[in-house]
Design an enzyme around this catalytic site. Sequence first.
Site, PDB file in Angstrom:
ATOM      1  N   ARG A  48      39.888  37.711  48.163  1.00 57.71           N
ATOM      2  CA  ARG A  48      40.233  36.273  48.109  1.00 57.71           C
ATOM      3  C   ARG A  48      39.757  35.418  49.264  1.00 57.71           C
ATOM      4  O   ARG A  48      40.086  34.227  49.304  1.00 57.71           O
ATOM      5  CB  ARG A  48      41.763  36.092  47.985  1.00 57.71           C
ATOM      6  N   HIS A  74      31.538  43.672  34.556  1.00 54.86           N
ATOM      7  CA  HIS A  74      32.827  43.481  33.878  1.00 54.86           C
ATOM      8  C   HIS A  74      32.480  43.209  32.417  1.00 54.86           C
ATOM      9  O   HIS A  74      31.978  42.137  32.082  1.00 54.86           O
ATOM     10  CB  HIS A  74      33.567  42.294  34.508  1.00 54.86           C
ATOM     11  N   HIS A  86      36.113  49.200  35.278  1.00 57.99           N
ATOM     12  CA  HIS A  86      37.440  49.270  34.632  1.00 57.99           C
ATOM     13  C   HIS A  86      37.381  49.394  33.109  1.00 57.99           C
ATOM     14  O   HIS A  86      37.834  48.513  32.384  1.00 57.99           O
ATOM     15  CB  HIS A  86      38.342  48.108  35.044  1.00 57.99           C
ATOM     16  N   ASP A 108      40.656  47.739  41.356  1.00 54.25           N
ATOM     17  CA  ASP A 108      40.594  46.349  40.878  1.00 54.25           C
ATOM     18  C   ASP A 108      41.733  45.532  41.502  1.00 54.25           C
ATOM     19  O   ASP A 108      42.328  44.683  40.835  1.00 54.25           O
ATOM     20  CB  ASP A 108      40.630  46.283  39.347  1.00 54.25           C
ATOM     21  N   HIS A 143      47.749  38.041  43.080  1.00 58.41           N
ATOM     22  CA  HIS A 143      48.177  36.654  42.838  1.00 58.41           C
ATOM     23  C   HIS A 143      49.632  36.596  43.284  1.00 58.41           C
ATOM     24  O   HIS A 143      50.356  37.599  43.190  1.00 58.41           O
ATOM     25  CB  HIS A 143      48.083  36.304  41.356  1.00 58.41           C
TER      26      HIS A 143
HETATM   27  O1  DOR Z   1      42.572  40.764  36.019  1.00 58.85           O
HETATM   28  C1  DOR Z   1      41.609  40.501  36.708  1.00 58.85           C
HETATM   29  N1  DOR Z   1      41.737  39.830  37.857  1.00 58.85           N
HETATM   30  N2  DOR Z   1      40.396  40.877  36.307  1.00 58.85           N
HETATM   31  C2  DOR Z   1      39.286  40.422  36.914  1.00 58.85           C
HETATM   32  O2  DOR Z   1      38.213  40.737  36.453  1.00 58.85           O
HETATM   33  C3  DOR Z   1      39.368  39.524  38.067  1.00 58.85           C
HETATM   34  C4  DOR Z   1      40.646  39.710  38.762  1.00 58.85           C
HETATM   35  C5  DOR Z   1      40.920  38.642  39.789  1.00 58.85           C
HETATM   36  O3  DOR Z   1      40.051  38.379  40.609  1.00 58.85           O
HETATM   37  O4  DOR Z   1      42.020  38.074  39.757  1.00 58.85           O
END
Ligand code: DOR
Length: 446
Positions: free
Chosen positions: A68, A183, A236, A307, A311
């Site tokens: 991020r 992806h 994934h 992965d 958030h």
């Molecule tokens: O669920 C996901 N979140 N899949 C992704 O490909 C990107 C990732 C994100 O960056 O939040």
Amino acid sequence: MASASTFDSIWRNGTVWLPAGPTECDIGVSGGKIAAILNRGEGAAAMVQDCTGLTILPGLIDTQVHFREPGLEHKEDLESGSRAAVLGGVTALFEMPNTKPLTDTVEAMADKVARAKGRMWTDHAFYIGATAHNADHMAELEKLPGCCGVKIFMGASTGDLLVADDANLLRVLKSGTRRVAIHAEDEFRMQERMGERIAGDPSSHPVWRDDRSAMEATVRAVKAARAARRRIHVLHVTTPQELEFLKDHKDIASVEVTPQHLTLAAEEAYPRLGTLAQMNPPIRSGWHRDGLWHWLGQGVPDVLGSDHAPHTLAEKGGDYPDTPSGMPGVQTIVPLMLNHVAEGRLSLARLVDLMASGPQRLFGLVGKGRIVAGYDADFTIVDLKARWTIEDSWLASRCGWSPFTGMQLTGKPVGTVLRGMAAMWENQLAAAPFGVPLTFEETLRA
Ligand code: DOR
């Protein structure tokens, strides 16, 4: 020779995971490299670490995380994300380009590498994101210092990276030579199926982004790879159908699976976790999860990636489908997989293959992935018998939660050693981070 038996450090009394398998030996480290595989008690050093009762694995590598920074640091940054990684036993990682701005130019890559300097706890490399705008320049971009290769999103996810159509996919794959990470979810099918999303019901997420969305994109990706004569890496993978297909294309396509798709099943995950279980590609049914294990047993997946996609709870607290997709995982990937080992679903040898020698083999990492003389002294040191529970207070990710909080596990990382120095030992961090950029065989001469 007397000099040969004196080292900077010796890691004693552990069971060491040599290429030949578990071995009762000690390891002498000098100048950050494995200097010698020693008989028990052999050699001398200023620092001797007793590893009685512990297993010393090659440093485990997470080949897919989203940290991020820049732009979305309220979710995570390079320091907090890599701190979570070393607390969880990860020594090196590849970070994704869907930051703000995107990592899709020479300047953005240089900026990320500069930000990482002195702040990352793990060794690291960054993906360069492919877009319709930079598609013809991947050959130069993929060779930038600190870069692990190109990343393509065939389906829209978090951020603005998208290469949905075959013409642009081919343009990207025709520029450059390194393995391209993809992806694979078909944007066109998902656009058509938007109506399958049920407001307030995240369990409709895998109905919308269904098996065929994944399968069709994976088939298109392999077709484009053949047309461009370019190696790809399908990230994934969530369906047994894709793995059955990909087993016949291992010459050109490598495969990643994630611990969360191997652990969670839609039937229990969405009722229990709601939008916290929402990710792309989605958590699918128990049938899918069991199918991934079947193909894992057949050897088809090459690597595991977390992965890690943090958030905040506030962001996740909205109403589906206005909630972001993604869950954290870099701190729990090793513990979760050690627990799968303890419960007999895979061997420790296969875990080392997936998280150490697998990444080294696919991406041509220099000096990583094996405990052999001359390689970097990167070790993930684990207690295979420790029983413990994942608690929020243990988590370092800025998002502050994990879908696995409360889970009781057997097997725990005790030490995360980079180039002979412990970044983490018994949950205590080193005084300061000392991760450096990874190097790759394909750009050694760049
Ligand atoms: O669920 C996901 N979140 N899949 C992704 O490909 C990107 C990732 C994100 O960056 O939040």
